[in-house]
Motif scaffolding. Structure first.
Motif, PDB file in Angstrom:
ATOM      1  N   VAL A 234       0.828  -1.208   0.000  1.00 42.89           N
ATOM      2  CA  VAL A 234       0.000   0.000   0.000  1.00 42.89           C
ATOM      3  C   VAL A 234       0.866   1.264   0.000  1.00 42.89           C
ATOM      4  CG1 VAL A 234      -2.033  -1.080   0.989  1.00 42.89           C
ATOM      5  CG2 VAL A 234      -0.369  -0.018   2.503  1.00 42.89           C
ATOM      6  N   ASN A 235       2.049   1.174   0.590  1.00 43.38           N
ATOM      7  CA  ASN A 235       2.948   2.326   0.500  1.00 43.38           C
ATOM      8  C   ASN A 235       3.370   2.583  -0.934  1.00 43.38           C
ATOM      9  OD1 ASN A 235       2.895   2.864   3.203  1.00 43.38           O
ATOM     10  ND2 ASN A 235       4.770   1.743   3.665  1.00 43.38           N
ATOM     11  N   LEU A 236       3.508   1.506  -1.679  1.00 44.06           N
ATOM     12  CA  LEU A 236       3.839   1.658  -3.097  1.00 44.06           C
ATOM     13  C   LEU A 236       2.676   2.296  -3.839  1.00 44.06           C
ATOM     14  CD1 LEU A 236       5.607  -1.747  -3.808  1.00 44.06           C
ATOM     15  CD2 LEU A 236       6.660   0.502  -3.940  1.00 44.06           C
ATOM     16  N   LEU A 237       1.444   1.859  -3.489  1.00 46.87           N
ATOM     17  CA  LEU A 237       0.259   2.415  -4.154  1.00 46.87           C
ATOM     18  C   LEU A 237       0.126   3.913  -3.870  1.00 46.87           C
ATOM     19  CD1 LEU A 237      -2.422  -0.369  -3.550  1.00 46.87           C
ATOM     20  CD2 LEU A 237      -1.126   0.112  -5.619  1.00 46.87           C
ATOM     21  N   ALA A 238       0.516   4.315  -2.665  1.00 47.23           N
ATOM     22  CA  ALA A 238       0.407   5.731  -2.307  1.00 47.23           C
ATOM     23  C   ALA A 238       1.646   6.499  -2.762  1.00 47.23           C
ATOM     24  CB  ALA A 238       0.229   5.881  -0.802  1.00 47.23           C
ATOM     25  N   ARG A 239       2.520   5.825  -3.422  1.00 39.49           N
ATOM     26  CA  ARG A 239       3.810   6.359  -3.879  1.00 39.49           C
ATOM     27  C   ARG A 239       4.608   7.006  -2.757  1.00 39.49           C
ATOM     28  NH1 ARG A 239       6.229  10.512  -8.164  1.00 39.49           N
ATOM     29  NH2 ARG A 239       8.096   9.318  -8.570  1.00 39.49           N
ATOM     30  N   LEU A 240       4.734   6.251  -1.692  1.00 38.54           N
ATOM     31  CA  LEU A 240       5.679   6.667  -0.664  1.00 38.54           C
ATOM     32  C   LEU A 240       7.046   6.092  -1.011  1.00 38.54           C
ATOM     33  CD1 LEU A 240       3.500   6.261   2.529  1.00 38.54           C
ATOM     34  CD2 LEU A 240       4.069   8.325   1.284  1.00 38.54           C
ATOM     35  N   TYR A 241       7.028   5.070  -1.832  1.00 40.90           N
ATOM     36  CA  TYR A 241       8.239   4.519  -2.427  1.00 40.90           C
ATOM     37  C   TYR A 241       7.937   4.265  -3.896  1.00 40.90           C
ATOM     38  CZ  TYR A 241       9.605   3.320   2.382  1.00 40.90           C
ATOM     39  OH  TYR A 241       9.931   3.358   3.704  1.00 40.90           O
ATOM     40  N   ASP A 242       8.983   4.147  -4.688  1.00 44.17           N
ATOM     41  CA  ASP A 242       8.803   3.741  -6.079  1.00 44.17           C
ATOM     42  C   ASP A 242       9.251   2.304  -6.238  1.00 44.17           C
ATOM     43  OD1 ASP A 242       7.667   5.868  -7.346  1.00 44.17           O
ATOM     44  OD2 ASP A 242       9.563   6.859  -7.818  1.00 44.17           O
ATOM     45  N   PRO A 243       8.534   1.546  -7.073  1.00 45.61           N
ATOM     46  CA  PRO A 243       8.960   0.159  -7.286  1.00 45.61           C
ATOM     47  C   PRO A 243      10.339   0.101  -7.926  1.00 45.61           C
ATOM     48  CG  PRO A 243       6.873   0.622  -8.416  1.00 45.61           C
ATOM     49  CD  PRO A 243       7.349   1.902  -7.834  1.00 45.61           C
ATOM     50  N   ASN A 244      11.099  -0.935  -7.612  1.00 42.93           N
ATOM     51  CA  ASN A 244      12.391  -1.107  -8.265  1.00 42.93           C
ATOM     52  C   ASN A 244      12.212  -1.635  -9.679  1.00 42.93           C
ATOM     53  OD1 ASN A 244      12.726  -1.351  -5.298  1.00 42.93           O
ATOM     54  ND2 ASN A 244      14.870  -1.330  -5.868  1.00 42.93           N
ATOM     55  N   GLU A 245      11.139  -2.393  -9.852  1.00 43.21           N
ATOM     56  CA  GLU A 245      10.861  -2.935 -11.178  1.00 43.21           C
ATOM     57  C   GLU A 245       9.368  -2.898 -11.390  1.00 43.21           C
ATOM     58  OE1 GLU A 245      11.967  -6.936 -12.051  1.00 43.21           O
ATOM     59  OE2 GLU A 245      14.067  -6.469 -11.628  1.00 43.21           O
ATOM     60  N   GLY A 246       8.947  -2.896 -12.645  1.00 44.97           N
ATOM     61  CA  GLY A 246       7.520  -2.905 -12.920  1.00 44.97           C
ATOM     62  C   GLY A 246       6.905  -1.538 -12.668  1.00 44.97           C
ATOM     63  N   SER A 247       5.600  -1.428 -12.879  1.00 41.38           N
ATOM     64  CA  SER A 247       4.960  -0.125 -12.725  1.00 41.38           C
ATOM     65  C   SER A 247       3.592  -0.267 -12.096  1.00 41.38           C
ATOM     66  CB  SER A 247       4.773   0.551 -14.073  1.00 41.38           C
ATOM     67  OG  SER A 247       5.912   0.407 -14.850  1.00 41.38           O
ATOM     68  N   ILE A 248       3.153   0.860 -11.545  1.00 43.84           N
ATOM     69  CA  ILE A 248       1.803   0.925 -11.004  1.00 43.84           C
ATOM     70  C   ILE A 248       1.058   1.982 -11.789  1.00 43.84           C
ATOM     71  CG2 ILE A 248       0.450   1.458  -8.947  1.00 43.84           C
ATOM     72  CD1 ILE A 248       2.864   0.541  -7.322  1.00 43.84           C
TER      73      ILE A 248
END
Ligand SMILES: Nc1ncnc2c1ncn2[C@@H]1O[C@H](COP(=O)(O)OP(=O)(O)O)[C@@H](O)[C@H]1O
Ligand SMILES: [Mg+2]
Lengths: 173, 772
Positions: free
Chosen positions: B568-582
């Motif tokens: 969920v932190n990734l969904l809220a863009r508190l972090y960016d994924p290392n690979e792939g995209s949202i």
């Protein structure tokens, strides 16, 4: 004392009985275990206390990283078995020891090291010294973790060349 | 970087071994042999064979050109195997290494070993190999992510931040200087003014000894000469002589008054300019800190951040506003004085010159030495600070476990270090500077001797000798400053380096160049093959794909540590994924304006942070302009109102560090109210009700159910009853989605995780007599 024993019972830890165990390599590099009539293939070893007690409390895990046994100490085994396990651990916990430090430079918040290790010469970078340069064993040993997650060990600070020591001294706490 | 075409220096080695390099499909770089020694390795394959080339990669300077480098590969070993011998390739991540192995008909074979940083590259390589040789079951996996270009072209060093292709090692101190100059360039009118003031003062300073010494001694007080040329009368009557004295004195007075006037003007001017520059500079830094991703804060100690911002900003602007202008005038004085000295007596000037290299060398050594000491001192001090702030925040835990003594001991150990290194600096300074002073005094004594001889021999007048000696001291003065400036400069670059670290760190979550502005977000999420790791080599979310439709509710369940919060932190863009995209509403999350994201995504996270301030302020944090009615309505929705009004200070109760203590459930409710008032299109609840009793939870559920209408909601919960309204459910384990579907679908799955969890919880409820 009683309390401790019951805690171990409670936790469900299964200590491996060295008498019943036979470790061997299959296909060259894949560790297997015969135990009490059962065979476990492609098992993994994990150190519980990798710095202070690297040879004790070894967790034996199956392919799904689930612990099957806990080895109390490698010293319980025959030299030949202990050797095999030791080599496997060494490989998994690859952490070359640093014998010389040629330079330490700080640039933009990163520390750059150029060192001689037991596995050859290496240049690496650290980010966040406080977390990634750790003193253990009352400060005698130092573990360095670089930006890639590789580990390097300085076995004994006291035995370093004085000029090498001065290079890292400011970062040690 | 697409690893399909071998670099030239490697291709040469392959061709020398009879390989047609144009057929190479893919290659990957390794860094170790199978015995665990560092070597450079290239693993590659073409339609027939699998190759492993080992050796050493060297970077050499091209002859005659300093900047151009070329890379060589000294091969030591080469292995070639038909690919038919190999089966499915896979990687086995060990604690500090990764191995590439092949599996063919149940037979495993280790092919290569590498350090853990290569894990990702090896995985990608293996995927390509499997796809190429058809050794892959799930063929329709979609595109394989590329290995990010992680290595600096110049030195081959890894970029510390893959999002920024900047190699700190190849950034020189010069480039930091250039950046600093650019930073201050917008203050050039002010700097110029200061330099003009200083230039004028310097000019007057350089001229005045001549007036005050040479003129008085040789022109005015040279009585015997005047007697000789028959001016004795004048002396007796005193008219001409007094006039000259008067003129010289008046001239001197003017010079002094003007130079002091300039000094006052300059100081007043600087006092007006400095605060503005300081303000701008701090805004720049704090501005960057606001934009930083969470990752920055979790990986840096707060203490060291705080000492940085204040101390470092001070260092830098003092250098630019005091140091640079002074450097300018010192150089000006130095050259001016030198010219005058040469024109007076080149012999004596050469004599003075003998000592200058010694003094400069002394200063240079001091600078090298102090730079290290200062740095060490700074490191110790910042660690002491971070320990202190740690202890302040953790006071309760420290006390609970009666660790006060050991904490005090730790602190005293650190502060002793700071003390020792400060003492070292002090002692060194007080030893070296007097020594340099001694050299200067010796020089002036020798000069006096030599000069006296010249006066006796009639080569020099007494006045000139006196003037010369004054000038010599003026020559030495900037030398002292030059040494200081080097020191100062070192500190400034050190500080600037850390400030830039903060300013640059914003690229942690970079805003797109042309961000997509979304006024209204619908809330269609699509997660595509996302991989994320907090620490290199240890992925927490792997190859994850899932979808949430606008307005739907996604429930996430899974064990502790499964990666739910991370997702969920990734969904809220508190972090960016290392690979792939949202993707959100069809746009990559990275392309959407951060402001729009923050406004539209409300997150109630697992660890709640209350700011120092009133409860009301905390609730309207996301929308400071919210009215009190809205605040109360939000609190009521979150079932927080009732307990808040019970406090003596009601909504004005101060919370946060040092304020009113709140229970976990109370904090959670305030946090929910905060999200409610934000009125976001997307609501993320990370175990938002975990610390509440069942009844409160049910109440919140009912009010939240209203709120969730028309919003995309993503909720993580352990109690499955909390997720009863979810449209879809995802079970996450070890960073992967293992089950995905509606409640009805998942409950059908024999030995499915969800079904097991559900049955367990139902039984528990029945057991305590609540179940149906
Ligand atoms: N800031 C962090 N730095 C490093 N590792 C972290 C961090 N946050 C979480 N982790 C690790 O990531 C894994 C998943 O954590 P998390 O997403 O919080 O799990 P969950 O919410 O499912 O309990 C855990 O193994 C945890 O140790
Ligand atoms: Mg969590």
């Amino acid at each position: 004392m009683e309390q401790k024993i019951s805690l171990i019972n409670l936790s469900g830890i299964k200590y491996l009985d060295p008498e019943k165990a036979h470790f061997y390599l299959k296909n060259d590099q894949f560790l297997c275990l015969d135990y009490d009539g059962e065979t476990y293939e492609n098992i993994k070893l994990h150190r519980s206390i990798p710095f202070k007690l690297p040879d004790d409390f070894i967790s034996v895990q199956d392919m799904d990283s689930k612990e099957i046994f806990l080895i109390r100490s490698l010293y319980q085994f025959t030299p030949e078995q202990a050797n095999l396990l030791g080599q496997q651990l060494h490989k998994r916990y690859f952490s070359p020891s640093i014998s010389r430090i040629y330079s330490v430079k700080q640039k933009m918040g990163y520390l750059y090291f150029e060192v001689e290790t037991s596995a050859g010469r290496k240049v690496f970078a650290l980010n966040d010294v406080t977390r990634n340069l750790r003193r253990i064993d009352d400060g005698a040993r130092i573990v360095i973790i670089d930006v890639d997650g590789n580990r390097y060990i300085i076995e004994d600070v006291a035995r370093m060349l004085p000029k090498d020591f001065r290079r890292i001294e400011p970062y040690l706490l | 970087m697409k690893n399909t075409k071998l670099p030239d220096h490697i291709a040469v080695c392959f061709r020398a071994r009879g390989v047609d390099t144009s057929k190479i499909v893919r290659y990957v770089k390794g860094d170790m042999d199978r015995q665990g020694r560092y070597v450079d390795q290239i693993l590659a394959f073409d339609d027939k064979n699998f190759y492993i080339l080992s050796g050493t990669e060297r970077v050499e300077q091209v002859k005659g050109s300093k900047a151009r480098l070329h890379v060589l590969f000294d091969a030591s070993d080469f292995v070639e195997r038909p690919i038919t011998e190999l089966g499915h390739l896979d990687t086995d991540q060990m604690v500090a290494t990764v191995r590439l192995y092949s599996e063919k008909e149940g037979r495993l074979e280790e092919l290569a070993l590498a350090s853990i940083g290569r894990t990702n590259a090896f995985e990608i390589f293996a995927k390509h190999f499997n796809r190429f040789t058809d050794n892959v079951e799930e063929k329709e996996e979609g595109p394989i992510a590329e290995e990010p270009d992680l290595f600096c072209d110049k030195c081959g060093m890894r970029y510390p931040d893959p999002n920024r292709k900047v190699c700190p090692k190849c950034i020189s101190r010069m480039s930091i200087t250039v950046r600093l100059v650019k930073l201050f360039f917008k203050y050039w009118p002010q700097l110029l003014m200061i330099v003009v003031f200083l230039g004028l003062t310097t000019l007057l300073n350089v001229v005045s000894p001549y007036l005050s010494t040479a003129l008085i001694y040789d022109k005015v007080l040279a009585i015997p000469e005047r007697v000789q040329i028959g001016e004795v009368d004048t002396l007796y009557f005193g008219i001409d002589l007094y006039r000259e004295v008067l003129l010289v004195i008046l001239g001197l007075l003017c010079v002094r008054i003007i130079s002091h006037g300039l000094l006052i003007l300059r100081s007043r001017y600087i006092a007006g300019v400095v605060p503005r520059v300081v303000y701008d500079m701090k805004m720049l830094i704090f501005g960057s800190m606001q934009r930083l991703g969470v990752g920055f804060y979790t990986s840096k100690q707060t203490g060291s951040l705080m000492t940085r911002v204040n101390g470092d900003a001070n260092n830098v602007y003092h250098f630019f506003l005091d140091g640079i202008p002074y450097l300018f005038t010192s150089s000006f004085t130095f050259i001016g004085v030198l010219v005058i000295m040469f024109s007076i007596s080149w012999k004596l000037t050469l004599l003075v010159f003998v000592s200058i290299p010694i003094i400069v060398l002394g200063y240079w050594l001091v600078m090298m030495f102090f730079r290290r000491l200062y740095h060490a001192n700074w490191v110790y001090a910042s660690r002491m600070h971070s320990l202190l702030s740690d202890a302040l925040y953790g006071q309760r835990v420290i006390k609970a476990f009666t660790q006060e003594d050991s904490e005090t001991e730790r602190f005293s150990e650190y502060s002793t270090r700071v003390f020792n290194s400060s003492t070292k600096i002090g002692v060194a300074q007080n030893t070296v500077y007097p020594l340099i002073g001694l050299i200067m005094r010796l020089t002036s004594v020798v000069l006096l001797g030599a000069g006296s001889i010249m006066v006796i021999q009639g080569e020099l007048s007494l006045g000139i000798l006196m003037t010369f000696s004054v000038y010599m001291n003026m020559l030495f003065e900037p030398l002292g400053f030059f040494s200081n400036v080097a020191n100062w400069w070192a500190v400034c670059v050190d500080s600037a380096q850390r400030i830039f670290e903060i300013i640059d760190a914003e690229t942690d979550l970079p805003e797109a160049d042309n961000p997509v502005r979304l006024d209204k977000i619908r809330g269609d999420f699509e997660v595509r093959e996302v991989m994320f790791e907090y620490e290199p080599g240890r992925p927490v979310v792997r190859n994850m794909s899932l979808q949430v439709k606008a307005g739907q509710m996604l429930g996430i369940v899974g064990k502790t540590g499964a990666g739910k919060s991370t997702l969920v932190n990734l969904l809220a863009r508190l972090y960016d994924p290392n690979e792939g995209s949202i993707y959100l509403d069809g746009h990559n999350l990275k392309d959407i304006a951060t402001e729009d994201l923050r406004k539209n995504i409300g997150i109630v996270s697992q660890d709640i942070y209350l700011f120092i301030g009133s409860i009301a302020d905390n609730i309207r944090y996301a929308r400071p302009d919210a009215t009190m009615d809205e605040v109360i309505a939000a609190a009521k929705t979150a079932c927080a109102h009732d307990f808040i009004v019970k406090f003596p200070d009601g909504y004005e109760t101060r919370v946060g560090a040092g304020g009113q203590g709140l229970s976990g459930g109370e904090r959670q409710r305030i946090s929910i109210a905060r999200a409610v008032i934000q009125n976001p299109s997307i609501l993320i609840l990370d175990e938002a009700t975990a610390a509440m009793d069942t009844e409160t939870e049910r109440n919140i559920q009912n009010s939240l159910a209203e709120l969730q209408k028309g919003r995309t909601t993503i909720a993580i919960a352990h109690r499955l009853s909390t997720l009863r309204d979810a449209d879809v459910l995802a079970v996450i384990d070890k960073g992967r989605v293992v089950e995905y579907g509606t409640h009805a679908e998942l409950i059908q799955k024999e030995d499915g995780t969800y079904r097991r969890l559900y049955t367990l919880q139902m039984e528990a409820l029945k057991f305590i007599g609540i179940g149906q």
